[in-house]
Design a protein around this motif. Structure first.
Motif, PDB file in Angstrom:
ATOM      1  N   ARG A  73      28.767  41.891  42.805  1.00 59.28           N
ATOM      2  CA  ARG A  73      29.215  41.241  41.561  1.00 59.28           C
ATOM      3  C   ARG A  73      30.326  40.239  41.840  1.00 59.28           C
ATOM      4  O   ARG A  73      30.329  39.123  41.318  1.00 59.28           O
ATOM      5  CB  ARG A  73      29.739  42.300  40.588  1.00 59.28           C
ATOM      6  CG  ARG A  73      28.742  42.778  39.578  1.00 59.28           C
ATOM      7  CD  ARG A  73      29.386  43.809  38.654  1.00 59.28           C
ATOM      8  NE  ARG A  73      30.421  43.240  37.786  1.00 59.28           N
ATOM      9  CZ  ARG A  73      31.422  43.943  37.240  1.00 59.28           C
ATOM     10  NH1 ARG A  73      31.544  45.230  37.508  1.00 59.28           N
ATOM     11  NH2 ARG A  73      32.288  43.354  36.456  1.00 59.28           N
ATOM     12  N   ARG A  77      30.341  36.277  41.279  1.00 59.10           N
ATOM     13  CA  ARG A  77      31.311  35.639  40.384  1.00 59.10           C
ATOM     14  C   ARG A  77      31.997  34.454  41.048  1.00 59.10           C
ATOM     15  O   ARG A  77      32.198  33.415  40.420  1.00 59.10           O
ATOM     16  CB  ARG A  77      32.373  36.649  39.957  1.00 59.10           C
ATOM     17  CG  ARG A  77      31.981  37.473  38.757  1.00 59.10           C
ATOM     18  CD  ARG A  77      33.069  38.445  38.406  1.00 59.10           C
ATOM     19  NE  ARG A  77      33.973  37.914  37.389  1.00 59.10           N
ATOM     20  CZ  ARG A  77      35.053  38.576  36.972  1.00 59.10           C
ATOM     21  NH1 ARG A  77      35.370  39.749  37.498  1.00 59.10           N
ATOM     22  NH2 ARG A  77      35.829  38.055  36.054  1.00 59.10           N
ATOM     23  N   THR A  80      29.819  31.313  41.138  1.00 59.26           N
ATOM     24  CA  THR A  80      29.614  30.571  39.886  1.00 59.26           C
ATOM     25  C   THR A  80      30.940  30.231  39.217  1.00 59.26           C
ATOM     26  O   THR A  80      30.958  29.663  38.139  1.00 59.26           O
ATOM     27  CB  THR A  80      28.779  31.413  38.899  1.00 59.26           C
ATOM     28  OG1 THR A  80      29.443  32.678  38.731  1.00 59.26           O
ATOM     29  CG2 THR A  80      27.386  31.652  39.422  1.00 59.26           C
ATOM     30  N   ASP A  81      32.042  30.577  39.889  1.00 60.02           N
ATOM     31  CA  ASP A  81      33.341  30.397  39.254  1.00 60.02           C
ATOM     32  C   ASP A  81      33.696  28.916  39.147  1.00 60.02           C
ATOM     33  O   ASP A  81      33.655  28.177  40.118  1.00 60.02           O
ATOM     34  CB  ASP A  81      34.420  31.116  40.066  1.00 60.02           C
ATOM     35  CG  ASP A  81      35.779  31.005  39.391  1.00 60.02           C
ATOM     36  OD1 ASP A  81      35.836  31.217  38.167  1.00 60.02           O
ATOM     37  OD2 ASP A  81      36.763  30.694  40.088  1.00 60.02           O
TER      38      ASP A  81
ATOM     39  N   GLN B  59      38.219  43.806  39.504  1.00 53.80           N
ATOM     40  CA  GLN B  59      37.343  42.630  39.639  1.00 53.80           C
ATOM     41  C   GLN B  59      38.073  41.352  39.227  1.00 53.80           C
ATOM     42  O   GLN B  59      38.050  40.345  39.941  1.00 53.80           O
ATOM     43  CB  GLN B  59      36.086  42.792  38.759  1.00 53.80           C
ATOM     44  CG  GLN B  59      35.032  43.719  39.319  1.00 53.80           C
ATOM     45  CD  GLN B  59      34.149  43.033  40.364  1.00 53.80           C
ATOM     46  OE1 GLN B  59      34.300  41.848  40.661  1.00 53.80           O
ATOM     47  NE2 GLN B  59      33.227  43.800  40.943  1.00 53.80           N
ATOM     48  N   ASP B  60      38.714  41.414  38.064  1.00 54.42           N
ATOM     49  CA  ASP B  60      39.388  40.222  37.545  1.00 54.42           C
ATOM     50  C   ASP B  60      40.570  39.821  38.424  1.00 54.42           C
ATOM     51  O   ASP B  60      40.799  38.639  38.674  1.00 54.42           O
ATOM     52  CB  ASP B  60      39.880  40.475  36.106  1.00 54.42           C
ATOM     53  CG  ASP B  60      38.722  40.600  35.129  1.00 54.42           C
ATOM     54  OD1 ASP B  60      37.592  40.249  35.511  1.00 54.42           O
ATOM     55  OD2 ASP B  60      38.950  41.056  33.994  1.00 54.42           O
ATOM     56  N   LEU B  63      39.297  38.094  41.444  1.00 50.65           N
ATOM     57  CA  LEU B  63      38.861  36.730  41.134  1.00 50.65           C
ATOM     58  C   LEU B  63      40.077  35.792  41.095  1.00 50.65           C
ATOM     59  O   LEU B  63      40.018  34.648  41.556  1.00 50.65           O
ATOM     60  CB  LEU B  63      38.113  36.695  39.794  1.00 50.65           C
ATOM     61  CG  LEU B  63      37.537  35.330  39.378  1.00 50.65           C
ATOM     62  CD1 LEU B  63      36.486  34.853  40.375  1.00 50.65           C
ATOM     63  CD2 LEU B  63      36.953  35.374  37.968  1.00 50.65           C
TER      64      LEU B  63
END
Lengths: 217, 192
Positions: A73, A77, A80-81, B59-60, B63
């Motif tokens: 995942r 992410r 495509t970020d 996850q965030d 990122l």
């Protein structure tokens, strides 16, 4: 309650700095502490040491297994970020404020009494707790008041004194709800403070009772 | 010392973040993710989040690591501290229960202050010094500090978890902080 217990020399308590470093302080309080740290490099350096402590704890934490597809995942992410939507809010109209306060929108000044005015800082609230700028003229006293809740105050310019202590630029005062409070401005210029205010200030005394209906702090 | 023994590289994670910053290195990111995401998740679970929410948080946060890698400066902070700070800011955002629709600036200590050259050197040694300082504290002091970092409502929650009176927890945290300060900045105490 013994006022000396709260005497801190204008520094936040260790517990509050710890909570700030850990990110568990309520947002309005964090805004006031951030302003204090911008004006007190020694405390700022200490908070960074504490964040290093946090990093160490994170490093040695026993990991909690992520879901089986977590890495997949994550990689999907980042592919495509589109990057962060980063619209920096404009600087507000008070260049004299320390940097952490510059990008919060400010409400209009409101008169709240002789030589006293206040404006909202549109920082995130936490329930009833919010951030305001309070400016009090030289020699003025605020009406005696007790506090509805925890109040953090950082002096941005000028100076004030309570019954027991003096607070200069950069100093942070942690008020206790049980302490009756009557700060008086002791600088020649107006005293500007950023305040995290929880609940209504309960004004005390005849002037306070007279003013209470008109003063929405 | 035998050359065959692979020493763990204390700066390995720093280099991985730099690789992400410089080359958008996906393998480096995957390695960082594998190491830090489960630790971030563990932190959030300790602070009271559900495993699902903790998973999303991790996850965030990772990122954000991907997006902000170019802001990482190994001279200022080690990887773990930097990722901790990112997660800390994200956590603060989550606590903003009544955030206005305005975009709000992040309170990001690492980028705000201009360091003096001597400070930069000092900071690069911070992690080692902090680890050493923690080893000088009593185990129960380290325990309350760790809980204070990882739980949302520090004192009462810690008291409940450790089954100790609130006053004991408070004084233990205070004593731990005083000792930490004495070890980490013996000469600065007076200047505070």
């Amino acid at each position: 309650m013994n006022a000396r217990l709260h005497s801190s020399g204008g520094n936040p308590s260790e517990e509050r700095l710890l909570a700030y470093a850990a990110g568990s302080l309520s947002p309005p309080e964090a805004v006031v502490v951030a302003a204090h740290l911008a004006l007190r490099p020694a405390n700022d350096a200490w908070v960074r040491q504490l964040q290093t402590v946090g990093g160490e704890f994170l490093d040695e934490a026993a990991p909690a297994p992520m879901a089986d597809d977590a890495l997949m995942r994550a990689m999907a992410r980042i592919e495509t970020d589109a990057g962060e939507v980063k619209s920096q809010p404009p600087l507000n109209d008070m260049p004299e404020l320390p940097e952490p306060l510059r990008r919060y929108a400010l409400g209009p000044w409101r008169w709240i009494g002789p030589g006293m005015r206040v404006r909202d800082v549109h920082a995130p609230r936490d329930g009833d707790c919010r951030v305001i700028l309070l400016e009090i003229g030289p020699g003025r006293e605020t009406p005696r008041h007790t506090h509805g809740g925890v109040e953090l105050t950082c002096v941005l310019s000028g100076a004030y004194a309570t019954e027991t202590e003096r607070f200069d630029v950069g100093d942070l005062e942690e008020a206790d709800p049980e302490v009756l409070h009557q700060p008086r401005v002791v600088s020649d210029d107006p005293c500007l403070c950023v305040v995290a205010l929880d609940g209504q200030i309960e004004l005390d005394g005849w002037l306070g009772r007279l003013m209470q209906p008109f003063v929405r702090l | 010392m035998s050359l065959d023994v692979v020493q763990p590289d204390p700066f390995a994670h720093d280099r991985l973040i730099e690789a992400v910053a410089l080359h958008r290195d996906r393998e480096a990111f995957a390695e960082l993710f594998s190491y830090f995401a489960p630790r971030l998740k563990a932190w959030l679970i300790k602070s009271g989040a559900t495993p699902g929410a903790a998973e999303d948080f991790a996850q965030d946060a990772m990122l954000t690591v991907w997006r902000k890698a170019d802001l990482f400066d190994a001279r200022k902070a080690r990887a773990a501290t930097w990722i901790f700070t990112i997660a800390r800011n994200r956590r603060l955002d989550m606590l903003r229960r009544d955030a206005r629709p305005l975009p709000v600036p992040e309170i990001e200590l690492a980028e705000q202050t201009v360091e003096r050259p001597d400070e930069i050197v000092a900071l690069s040694q911070d992690a080692a010094r902090v680890r050493d300082a923690l080893s000088q504290l009593k185990p129960d002091q380290v325990e309350v500090l760790r809980l204070a970092f990882f739980m949302d409502s520090p004192h009462s929650e810690i008291a409940r978890q450790l089954d100790l009176p609130l006053g004991t927890v408070k004084s233990r945290i205070r004593n731990a902080m005083i000792k930490l300060r004495l070890i980490l900045e013996p000469s600065e105490e007076a200047a505070r």
